[in-house]
Design a protein around this motif. Structure first.
Motif, mmCIF file in Angstrom:
data_model
loop_
_atom_site.group_PDB
_atom_site.id
_atom_site.type_symbol
_atom_site.label_atom_id
_atom_site.label_comp_id
_atom_site.label_asym_id
_atom_site.label_seq_id
_atom_site.Cartn_x
_atom_site.Cartn_y
_atom_site.Cartn_z
ATOM 1 N N LEU A 157 3.767 13.932 -44.500
ATOM 2 C CA LEU A 157 3.634 14.480 -43.145
ATOM 3 C C LEU A 157 4.997 14.896 -42.607
ATOM 4 C CD1 LEU A 157 1.815 15.043 -40.707
ATOM 5 C CD2 LEU A 157 2.155 12.678 -39.984
ATOM 6 N N HIS A 158 6.020 14.083 -42.868
ATOM 7 C CA HIS A 158 7.371 14.419 -42.402
ATOM 8 C C HIS A 158 7.876 15.692 -43.078
ATOM 9 C CE1 HIS A 158 11.364 13.686 -40.779
ATOM 10 N NE2 HIS A 158 11.867 13.853 -41.987
ATOM 11 N N ALA A 159 7.655 15.798 -44.393
ATOM 12 C CA ALA A 159 8.107 16.989 -45.121
ATOM 13 C C ALA A 159 7.374 18.236 -44.653
ATOM 14 C CB ALA A 159 7.918 16.785 -46.620
ATOM 15 N N ASP A 160 6.060 18.119 -44.433
ATOM 16 C CA ASP A 160 5.297 19.281 -43.971
ATOM 17 C C ASP A 160 5.738 19.712 -42.575
ATOM 18 O OD1 ASP A 160 3.880 19.428 -46.291
ATOM 19 O OD2 ASP A 160 2.091 18.413 -45.539
ATOM 20 N N THR A 161 6.101 18.746 -41.729
ATOM 21 C CA THR A 161 6.583 19.082 -40.386
ATOM 22 C C THR A 161 7.900 19.839 -40.450
ATOM 23 O OG1 THR A 161 5.492 17.114 -39.479
ATOM 24 C CG2 THR A 161 7.191 18.145 -38.129
ATOM 25 N N ASP A 162 8.816 19.381 -41.324
ATOM 26 C CA ASP A 162 10.093 20.091 -41.477
ATOM 27 C C ASP A 162 9.868 21.510 -41.993
ATOM 28 O OD1 ASP A 162 11.481 17.906 -40.590
ATOM 29 O OD2 ASP A 162 11.949 17.142 -42.599
ATOM 30 N N LEU A 163 8.957 21.665 -42.959
ATOM 31 C CA LEU A 163 8.667 22.995 -43.491
ATOM 32 C C LEU A 163 8.059 23.883 -42.415
ATOM 33 C CD1 LEU A 163 8.591 24.859 -45.973
ATOM 34 C CD2 LEU A 163 6.327 23.920 -46.506
ATOM 35 N N ALA A 188 1.488 32.917 -44.071
ATOM 36 C CA ALA A 188 2.189 31.754 -44.632
ATOM 37 C C ALA A 188 2.285 30.630 -43.608
ATOM 38 C CB ALA A 188 3.582 32.167 -45.108
ATOM 39 N N SER A 189 2.541 30.972 -42.353
ATOM 40 C CA SER A 189 2.643 29.951 -41.313
ATOM 41 C C SER A 189 1.299 29.279 -41.065
ATOM 42 C CB SER A 189 3.163 30.577 -40.013
ATOM 43 O OG SER A 189 4.451 31.117 -40.192
ATOM 44 N N ALA A 190 0.216 30.066 -41.054
ATOM 45 C CA ALA A 190 -1.110 29.479 -40.882
ATOM 46 C C ALA A 190 -1.454 28.556 -42.045
ATOM 47 C CB ALA A 190 -2.156 30.585 -40.754
ATOM 48 N N ALA A 191 -1.069 28.937 -43.272
ATOM 49 C CA ALA A 191 -1.302 28.066 -44.425
ATOM 50 C C ALA A 191 -0.496 26.773 -44.299
ATOM 51 C CB ALA A 191 -0.940 28.803 -45.715
ATOM 52 N N GLY A 192 0.736 26.875 -43.771
ATOM 53 C CA GLY A 192 1.536 25.680 -43.537
ATOM 54 C C GLY A 192 0.891 24.747 -42.525
ATOM 55 N N LEU A 193 0.290 25.325 -41.491
ATOM 56 C CA LEU A 193 -0.432 24.505 -40.513
ATOM 57 C C LEU A 193 -1.630 23.802 -41.160
ATOM 58 C CD1 LEU A 193 -0.422 26.702 -37.287
ATOM 59 C CD2 LEU A 193 0.430 24.365 -37.478
ATOM 60 N N ASP A 194 -2.322 24.510 -42.057
ATOM 61 C CA ASP A 194 -3.449 23.888 -42.754
ATOM 62 C C ASP A 194 -2.976 22.690 -43.579
ATOM 63 O OD1 ASP A 194 -5.166 25.753 -41.698
ATOM 64 O OD2 ASP A 194 -5.175 27.039 -43.480
ATOM 65 N N ASP A 195 -1.853 22.853 -44.297
ATOM 66 C CA ASP A 195 -1.317 21.744 -45.098
ATOM 67 C C ASP A 195 -0.921 20.573 -44.210
ATOM 68 O OD1 ASP A 195 -1.668 23.247 -47.377
ATOM 69 O OD2 ASP A 195 0.405 23.985 -47.428
ATOM 70 N N LEU A 196 -0.297 20.885 -43.072
ATOM 71 C CA LEU A 196 0.099 19.829 -42.142
ATOM 72 C C LEU A 196 -1.123 19.087 -41.608
ATOM 73 C CD1 LEU A 196 2.494 18.552 -40.534
ATOM 74 C CD2 LEU A 196 1.960 20.174 -38.732
ATOM 75 N N LEU A 197 -2.185 19.827 -41.333
ATOM 76 C CA LEU A 197 -3.405 19.210 -40.809
ATOM 77 C C LEU A 197 -4.013 18.264 -41.833
ATOM 78 C CD1 LEU A 197 -5.461 18.992 -38.566
ATOM 79 C CD2 LEU A 197 -6.572 21.045 -39.452
ATOM 80 N N VAL A 198 -4.030 18.662 -43.102
ATOM 81 C CA VAL A 198 -4.554 17.787 -44.159
ATOM 82 C C VAL A 198 -3.730 16.507 -44.239
ATOM 83 C CG1 VAL A 198 -4.897 17.565 -46.650
ATOM 84 C CG2 VAL A 198 -5.576 19.663 -45.482
ATOM 85 N N ALA A 199 -2.403 16.632 -44.176
ATOM 86 C CA ALA A 199 -1.544 15.448 -44.218
ATOM 87 C C ALA A 199 -1.783 14.544 -43.014
ATOM 88 C CB ALA A 199 -0.077 15.872 -44.281
ATOM 89 N N ALA A 200 -1.983 15.138 -41.841
ATOM 90 C CA ALA A 200 -2.220 14.347 -40.631
ATOM 91 C C ALA A 200 -3.544 13.606 -40.710
ATOM 92 C CB ALA A 200 -2.190 15.252 -39.401
ATOM 93 N N VAL A 201 -4.581 14.275 -41.251
ATOM 94 C CA VAL A 201 -5.885 13.616 -41.410
ATOM 95 C C VAL A 201 -5.762 12.436 -42.365
ATOM 96 C CG1 VAL A 201 -8.215 13.911 -42.325
ATOM 97 C CG2 VAL A 201 -7.255 15.640 -40.808
ATOM 98 N N ASP A 202 -4.997 12.592 -43.443
ATOM 99 C CA ASP A 202 -4.809 11.495 -44.391
ATOM 100 C C ASP A 202 -4.116 10.308 -43.723
ATOM 101 O OD1 ASP A 202 -6.027 12.854 -46.436
ATOM 102 O OD2 ASP A 202 -4.156 13.654 -47.263
#
Length: 255
Positions: free
Chosen positions: A236-242, A207-221
């Motif tokens: 990006l802010h919400a994904d960082t908090d999660l 789950a944590s690795a999947a969260g990092l993937d989501d954060l990376l997609v948001a950062a690229v955007d």
């Protein structure tokens, strides 16, 4: 570039990279990021020393300028004022270098050796986490010293990702220990307890690795756009908090 086009481009790039087992890939990603950090630290250290030496020289010249004015003329006062201004700029540059070093700290937890990870369920999520962190660090450095909302949020995202990767490394150490004990355990009930612990850790790491993937997609955007939309920054802010919640959960499971 739209989402499907970006995905196709990433898939095509990944297809050209030789496949490595996860237990090897995790170590490769970790060493790659460590080498980048060492090169940057050496470069910053050299720049910091040079700025410190030149700042000291300008400060000394500014301090001596009144003596020169008495002996040689008023032009020394102008030179002293210029030297004082240059010394002030050098001090500001040194402070910015120190702030930048502190903003992009890397994980400090020790990870299992590649041979310990061989055949472990921890290898895949650990590799994903190490790779995502390396990409996030590269994205953050691409913005340089940007003080805008994008730069600040991305540096915060890197800090959250560092916490998660630290948790992934600690979780991998515990999972390897559980798997080693499982292979040696003969009592079915005790083995079942170890299996439950291993499964909980594995689920948290995935789950944590999947969260990092989501954060990376948001950062690229955010970084890919010339002007990041408010929606991308909020995501990006919400994904960082999660991600920070994932990090706390990992630390509690890893003990």
């Amino acid at each position: 570039m739209d989402g499907p086009s970006r995905t196709r481009r990433f898939d095509a790039a990944a297809a050209t990279v030789p496949a490595l087992p996860d237990w090897v890939g995790a170590e490769v990603e970790r060493r790659s990021l460590r080498r980048v950090q060492r090169r940057e630290v050496r470069g910053r250290r050299w720049v910091g020393r040079w700025v410190a030496v030149t700042t000291t020289g300008w400060s000394a010249l500014a301090a001596l300028s009144p003596v020169g004015a008495v002996l040689g003329g008023w032009e020394w006062l102008l030179l002293g004022a210029a030297a004082l201004a240059r010394a002030g700029l050098g001090g500001r540059e040194l402070a910015e270098l120190r702030r930048d070093d502190a903003a992009l700290r890397l994980p400090g937890a020790n990870a299992p050796s590649p041979w310990a990870l061989r055949g472990s369920a921890a290898a895949a999520p650990l590799r994903r986490g190490e790779a995502a962190l390396g990409t996030l660090v590269a994205l953050a450095r691409s913005l340089g010293g940007s003080a805008g909302p994008s730069g600040g949020l991305l540096r915060g995202a890197v800090t959250g990702a560092v916490e998660v990767v630290d948790g992934l490394r600690l979780g991998a150490v515990r999972m390897v220990a559980c798997e080693t004990a499982m292979r040696a355990m003969t009592d079915p009930q005790r083995r079942a307890g170890l299996v439950r612990t291993r499964d909980e850790l594995a689920a948290a790491m995935v789950a944590s690795a999947a969260g990092l993937d989501d954060l990376l997609v948001a950062a690229v955007d955010v970084v890919g756009g010339s002007a990041a939309p408010t929606a991308d920054l909020a995501r990006l802010h919400a994904d960082t908090d999660l991600l920070r919640e994932y990090a706390r959960a990992l630390r509690s499971l890893a003990g």
